[in-house]
Motif scaffolding. Structure first.
Motif, short mmCIF file in Angstrom:
data_model
loop_
_atom_site.label_atom_id
_atom_site.label_comp_id
_atom_site.label_asym_id
_atom_site.label_seq_id
_atom_site.Cartn_x
_atom_site.Cartn_y
_atom_site.Cartn_z
N PHE A 126 1.00 -1.16 0.18
CA PHE A 126 -0.13 0.13 0.15
C PHE A 126 0.78 1.20 -0.11
N SER A 127 1.84 1.19 0.75
CA SER A 127 2.72 2.36 0.72
C SER A 127 3.47 2.77 -0.54
N SER B 70 2.46 2.08 -3.45
CA SER B 70 1.13 2.34 -4.10
C SER B 70 0.85 3.90 -4.30
N ILE B 71 0.84 4.35 -3.13
CA ILE B 71 0.50 5.78 -3.10
C ILE B 71 1.92 6.70 -3.41
N ILE C 252 2.21 8.73 5.50
CA ILE C 252 2.21 7.14 5.09
C ILE C 252 1.32 6.52 6.29
N LYS D 190 -2.30 7.45 6.18
CA LYS D 190 -3.10 7.08 5.09
C LYS D 190 -3.25 5.76 5.39
N ARG E 61 -7.01 3.65 5.48
CA ARG E 61 -7.34 2.30 4.47
C ARG E 61 -7.71 0.93 5.43
N PRO F 44 1.05 14.05 -1.09
CA PRO F 44 2.26 13.78 -1.94
C PRO F 44 2.64 14.75 -3.08
#
Length: 595
Positions: A36-37, A39-40, A86, A89, A93, A191
């Protein structure tokens, strides 16, 4: 043991009760959170160490099972705040996650919002009370009423107790709106703001170096640190240049992505000189390609140092080592059963990305057994193994000679390296949230603030600034003194005596103070101190001469004058005048040539 410039983070998920399966479940969570980290932040270049996670499970320990991470950010504190972004986020999620984060300064999130914190919060009282949950900052308060004693911890809670409290008492633990706004304002640059921190520069590199950096842009950070932090043994390696020599391989001018911090560090680092038989050459500083050749040689030397730290080309088959490990099939099967691959077909783009993330995690934390190591950072050896793997996979080189890509975009302007005093002042004003204009200076607020500060009764902890004059004063209640006073009144023993003694002590103190003031006046009478004060202007009545009568000192005017003189004597440096005035909320205008 804390390393300097290091941030630690702990993620506490809700785990199903399966005895003996905690480690496997935590490993799957770590892989899921890692993907996930990425992907962002798909293309971010970390300054030193990346965001990384591993399972933490103690059979007999004070910490509940969780996912642990540690990152050394060195010179770039923005990486630390990017990790906080992160984590926020991740908590949005995965709503079951409770996260704690701290560094060598402690709870640095509280430091950021220091002006908005409740009075009871300090480094000691905040221990195990600050967490991130569902995209919000939570501070477990102390109970304010008997009804809260059963749901909020009175003393320092254990980590397990604190995590449970955050989940069950969300409304009570959520920090107030001002604190939330301060933290989210600090994170608002991510970001999209990361693009402004990227610097793209032209570098004249051997083809092997250009290929390695194009395949893994994160290696530019490792190469920069390897070159800038080299020792004598590394210099010997560069004299041979077995793998990144400009003589053995053709060179190409390529555009390389740096962070601004990495670019400035590499550009300002003194060169080692041209390694013998390396094929590199230096150009005069006036030559338009001087920076490209200089940066290219430094990066090539850094990559050679990295490869040497990993034992040369011996580590080139890392991916094969992963897939041949007997534990790999069971690891992949466990991920499939937990839905890690999101129902994707084998061979699809997303499936391949997820599989690559799983391989990297398996290699770092299981094959190499580097899980949760506090002593081994994302080392040069680990980066060197990546360099060896990429060289092992590199296709044959076609063509010879130095080339420059005709479609190469221009390099970024690096004028940001030079900063004028005016630009620095403007940046500091923006960072502090102020918007000062040269003509703004509220003298009345300055005088009022100083008087309020002087009149403020401070505690044993030191001088206190009157931040909140509207708050009701706290009453300190001493049960023993109260009981003694009640007994004294009821018994009637010596009450008049006590009152008499109190009045005598008070009058004695007044007399002593009067004597001290008279002595001070006599000492000052023989000096010129009195002439240095500005005095109030006394108007004359009907032409009568009042110059012989003493004129009172203008206290407010002298206060402002002396403060501004002290501030001017600091010449822009920190000092007592600027510290006190800024703490009182008084904005001093920027200096101008005529003032």
């Amino acid at each position: 043991m804390w390393h300097e410039d290091t941030v630690e983070y702990r993620l506490f998920p809700v785990l199903p009760f399966e005895e003996g399966e905690e480690l496997q479940l935590l490993t799957e969570c770590a892989v899921k959170y890692t993907h996930f980290s990425t992907s962002i932040l798909p293309s971010h270049i970390w300054h030193f160490e990346p965001f990384r996670l591993c399972p933490w499970h103690e059979q007999q320990g004070s910490l509940p099972p969780h996912v642990f991470g540690q990152t050394c950010f060195r010179d770039n504190v923005e990486d630390e705040w990017l990790i906080v972004y992160i984590l926020f986020k991740l908590s949005e999620r995965f709503e079951d996650l409770v996260i704690s984060v701290s560094d060598s300064d402690g709870e640095f999130l509280l430091i950021e919002a220091a002006n908005m914190l409740p009075k009871w919060v300090n480094p000691e009282s905040a221990e195990n009370r600050v967490f991130i949950y569902r995209g919000q900052l939570h501070i477990i308060p102390k109970p304010h009423s008997p009804a809260e004693v059963g749901v909020l911890p009175v003393s320092t809670p254990s980590v397990a107790e604190a995590v449970k409290t955050v989940r069950t008492q969300t409304l009570l633990t959520r920090a107030n709106a001002q604190i939330q706004e301060t933290i989210h304002k600090r994170l608002s640059c991510f970001p999209h703001g990361l693009q402004t921190s990227v610097h793209r520069a032209h570098c004249h590199l051997p083809y092997t170096a250009a290929y390695v950096l194009s395949r893994d842009p994160q290696l530019v950070a490792a190469a920069v640190h390897a070159f800038c932090d080299h020792d004598n043994s590394n210099v010997q390696v560069c004299r041979k240049m077995e793998h990144f020599s400009a003589t053995k391989h053709s060179c190409i001018t390529a555009r390389v992505d740096f962070t601004r911090c990495l670019y400035a560090k590499l550009l300002r680092q003194q060169n080692l000189g041209v390694p013998r038989n390396s094929g590199f050459k230096t150009l005069p500083s006036s030559h338009p390609q001087h920076k490209a050749y200089d940066l290219g040689m430094k990066l090539a030397c850094g990559l050679e140092m990295l490869l040497c730290s990993a034992g040369g080309m011996k580590g080139g088959s890392g991916e094969e080592e992963v897939t041949k490990d007997s534990r790999w099939p069971a690891f992949v099967q466990g991920l499939k059963e937990k839905g890690y691959f999101q129902g994707e077909l084998e061979g699809s783009k997303l499936y391949s990305q997820l599989l690559q993330t799983a391989k990297e995690y398996f290699d770092d934390n299981i094959v190499k057994d580097r899980s949760c190591s506090r002593e081994l950072p994302f080392s040069e050896a680990a980066a060197g193994r990546n360099v060896a793997r990429l060289l092992f996979e590199m296709p044959p080189i076609e063509g010879e000679g130095d080339t420059v890509d005709q479609c190469l975009p221009p390099a970024d302007d690096d004028s940001w390296l030079e900063l004028s005093p005016e630009q620095l002042d403007r940046m500091m004003c923006e960072a502090s949230g102020g918007d000062r204009k040269p003509s703004e200076l509220d003298l009345q607020s300055m005088v009022f603030g100083m008087k309020t500060f002087v009149d403020k009764v401070s505690s044993h902890k030191g001088a206190e600034f009157p931040w909140s004059v509207d708050e009701p004063a706290q009453i300190a209640f001493d049960p023993e003194s109260f009981a003694d006073a009640v007994h004294s009144l009821l018994d009637g023993d010596g009450s008049e005596e006590d009152i008499s003694d109190g009045s005598e002590n008070s009058s004695g103190e007044d007399e002593e103070m009067s004597v001290l003031m008279e002595e001070m006046d006599r000492e000052l009478a023989g000096t010129e101190v009195g002439k240095t004060f500005e005095r109030e202007k006394v108007s004359t009545n009907g032409g009568e001469d009042n110059q012989s009568s003493p004129q009172p000192v203008d206290i407010d005017f002298n206060l402002v004058k002396n403060l501004l003189d002290s501030y001017g004597a600091q010449e822009g440096m920190a000092g007592p005048a600027s510290n006190i005035l800024q703490s009182l909320g008084v904005d001093i205008p920027l200096a101008t040539p005529d003032k």
